[in-house]
Design a protein around this motif. Structure first.
Motif, PDB file in Angstrom:
ATOM      1  N   THR A  27      -3.223 -10.054   6.129  1.00 36.63           N
ATOM      2  CA  THR A  27      -1.801  -9.998   6.471  1.00 36.63           C
ATOM      3  C   THR A  27      -1.170  -8.668   6.112  1.00 36.63           C
ATOM      4  OG1 THR A  27      -1.179 -10.940   4.332  1.00 36.63           O
ATOM      5  CG2 THR A  27      -1.544 -12.488   6.158  1.00 36.63           C
ATOM      6  N   GLY A  28      -1.916  -7.796   5.470  1.00 37.49           N
ATOM      7  CA  GLY A  28      -1.362  -6.505   5.102  1.00 37.49           C
ATOM      8  C   GLY A  28      -0.697  -6.512   3.738  1.00 37.49           C
ATOM      9  N   GLU A  29      -0.701  -7.643   3.094  1.00 39.21           N
ATOM     10  CA  GLU A  29      -0.049  -7.749   1.796  1.00 39.21           C
ATOM     11  C   GLU A  29      -0.901  -7.077   0.736  1.00 39.21           C
ATOM     12  OE1 GLU A  29       1.663 -11.307  -1.040  1.00 39.21           O
ATOM     13  OE2 GLU A  29       1.092 -11.702   1.017  1.00 39.21           O
ATOM     14  N   GLN A  30      -0.248  -6.323  -0.149  1.00 39.46           N
ATOM     15  CA  GLN A  30      -0.963  -5.631  -1.207  1.00 39.46           C
ATOM     16  C   GLN A  30      -0.330  -5.966  -2.549  1.00 39.46           C
ATOM     17  OE1 GLN A  30      -0.831  -1.445  -0.459  1.00 39.46           O
ATOM     18  NE2 GLN A  30      -1.874  -1.602   1.499  1.00 39.46           N
ATOM     19  N   LEU A  31      -1.165  -6.145  -3.552  1.00 39.95           N
ATOM     20  CA  LEU A  31      -0.661  -6.358  -4.907  1.00 39.95           C
ATOM     21  C   LEU A  31      -0.488  -5.001  -5.568  1.00 39.95           C
ATOM     22  CD1 LEU A  31      -2.872  -9.339  -6.087  1.00 39.95           C
ATOM     23  CD2 LEU A  31      -0.511  -9.393  -5.297  1.00 39.95           C
ATOM     24  N   VAL A  32       0.668  -4.795  -6.170  1.00 46.35           N
ATOM     25  CA  VAL A  32       0.952  -3.535  -6.844  1.00 46.35           C
ATOM     26  C   VAL A  32       1.159  -3.850  -8.324  1.00 46.35           C
ATOM     27  CG1 VAL A  32       2.531  -1.577  -6.998  1.00 46.35           C
ATOM     28  CG2 VAL A  32       2.043  -2.604  -4.781  1.00 46.35           C
ATOM     29  N   ALA A  33       0.384  -3.213  -9.164  1.00 46.39           N
ATOM     30  CA  ALA A  33       0.514  -3.426 -10.601  1.00 46.39           C
ATOM     31  C   ALA A  33       1.855  -2.884 -11.087  1.00 46.39           C
ATOM     32  CB  ALA A  33      -0.634  -2.740 -11.328  1.00 46.39           C
ATOM     33  N   ASP A  34       2.339  -3.464 -12.180  1.00 47.26           N
ATOM     34  CA  ASP A  34       3.606  -2.995 -12.764  1.00 47.26           C
ATOM     35  C   ASP A  34       3.490  -1.535 -13.161  1.00 47.26           C
ATOM     36  OD1 ASP A  34       4.755  -5.481 -12.497  1.00 47.26           O
ATOM     37  OD2 ASP A  34       4.193  -6.120 -14.513  1.00 47.26           O
ATOM     38  N   GLY A  35       4.511  -0.765 -12.864  1.00 50.11           N
ATOM     39  CA  GLY A  35       4.535   0.640 -13.237  1.00 50.11           C
ATOM     40  C   GLY A  35       3.886   1.557 -12.213  1.00 50.11           C
ATOM     41  N   GLN A  36       3.284   1.008 -11.174  1.00 49.01           N
ATOM     42  CA  GLN A  36       2.644   1.822 -10.145  1.00 49.01           C
ATOM     43  C   GLN A  36       3.632   2.096  -9.004  1.00 49.01           C
ATOM     44  OE1 GLN A  36      -0.497   3.074 -10.267  1.00 49.01           O
ATOM     45  NE2 GLN A  36      -0.475   2.283 -12.352  1.00 49.01           N
ATOM     46  N   PRO A  37       3.507   3.222  -8.334  1.00 44.78           N
ATOM     47  CA  PRO A  37       4.409   3.496  -7.207  1.00 44.78           C
ATOM     48  C   PRO A  37       4.112   2.552  -6.042  1.00 44.78           C
ATOM     49  CG  PRO A  37       2.719   5.186  -7.374  1.00 44.78           C
ATOM     50  CD  PRO A  37       2.578   4.307  -8.580  1.00 44.78           C
TER      51      PRO A  37
END
Length: 54
Positions: A27-37
């Motif tokens: 689906t194009g969804e990405q997990l972004v870790a806290d503090g990452q751009p």
């Protein structure tokens, strides 16, 4: 015309060899870790936003 019956009917048995036709898609969804751009949006998204802002 028949009157509705008060006794529930049983579920119908499945058809032999009839399976679910599933297709897994990304689906194009990405997990972004806290503090990452935030990841940069793709070209289609950028063009749609540019069109919306005109």
């Amino acid at each position: 015309m028949t009157a509705p019956t008060s006794s529930p009917r049983a579920e119908r048995a499945g058809t032999p060899s009839a399976g679910w036709e599933t297709e897994l898609r990304w689906t194009g969804e990405q997990l972004v870790a806290d503090g990452q751009p935030e990841p940069r949006p793709n070209r289609a998204t950028r063009r749609a936003a540019r069109r919306r802002n005109r």
